[in-house]
Design a protein around this motif. Structure first.
Motif, short mmCIF file in Angstrom:
data_model
loop_
_atom_site.label_atom_id
_atom_site.label_comp_id
_atom_site.label_asym_id
_atom_site.label_seq_id
_atom_site.Cartn_x
_atom_site.Cartn_y
_atom_site.Cartn_z
N SER A 18 20.66 -115.92 31.87
CA SER A 18 21.80 -116.12 32.75
C SER A 18 21.82 -117.56 33.23
O SER A 18 20.81 -118.24 33.23
N LEU A 19 22.98 -118.00 33.62
CA LEU A 19 23.16 -119.37 34.05
C LEU A 19 23.20 -119.42 35.56
O LEU A 19 23.98 -118.72 36.19
N PHE A 32 34.58 -125.58 35.19
CA PHE A 32 33.56 -124.94 34.35
C PHE A 32 34.18 -123.86 33.46
O PHE A 32 33.96 -123.84 32.25
N VAL A 33 34.97 -122.99 34.04
CA VAL A 33 35.59 -121.90 33.27
C VAL A 33 36.49 -122.48 32.18
O VAL A 33 36.46 -122.02 31.03
N VAL A 36 34.30 -123.99 29.39
CA VAL A 36 33.67 -122.98 28.54
C VAL A 36 34.64 -122.56 27.45
O VAL A 36 34.25 -122.39 26.30
N ARG A 40 32.73 -123.73 24.41
CA ARG A 40 32.05 -122.52 23.96
C ARG A 40 30.56 -122.43 24.33
O ARG A 40 29.81 -121.71 23.71
N ASP A 42 27.78 -122.58 27.87
CA ASP A 42 27.60 -122.69 29.32
C ASP A 42 26.98 -124.01 29.75
O ASP A 42 27.41 -124.62 30.71
N SER A 45 29.23 -127.10 29.27
CA SER A 45 30.40 -126.90 30.12
C SER A 45 30.06 -127.16 31.58
O SER A 45 30.82 -127.80 32.30
N ALA A 46 28.92 -126.66 32.02
CA ALA A 46 28.49 -126.89 33.40
C ALA A 46 28.22 -128.37 33.64
O ALA A 46 28.66 -128.93 34.65
#
Length: 89
Positions: A18-19, A32-33, A36, A40, A42, A45-46
């Protein structure tokens, strides 16, 4: 170690990773969303969302993330060990 501090540490579960990372705001979480969806992944993207929202430089060797940042947030400094052909001109 307090419970709030522990929640920021990454999960060590090999079955269901998990992130966990601190987001500064709803706006950063929205970035972030959206990232992603584009990248593709996490992790990148973060990193991109945090760098863009906070105005920080980003260190990455992910070619897709580098291309994305150059296109979407050209003001962000990118640090990378990748060498582009334009570096030799």
């Amino acid at each position: 170690m307090s419970a709030s501090r522990r929640s920021l540490l990454p999960s060590r579960s090999p079955i269901r990773p998990s992130l966990h990372f601190p987001l500064a705001s709803i706006e950063e979480a929205e970035l972030f969303v959206n990232y992603v969806f584009e990248l593709r992944g996490d992790g990148e993207s973060a990193s991109c969302a945090i760098a863009v929202h906070r105005g920080w430089a980003i260190a990455t060797d992910d070619k897709k993330a580098i291309s994305f940042i150059k296109r979407e947030a050209s003001q962000i400094q990118i640090v990378s060990t990748l060498v582009s052909s334009s570096s030799f001109r």
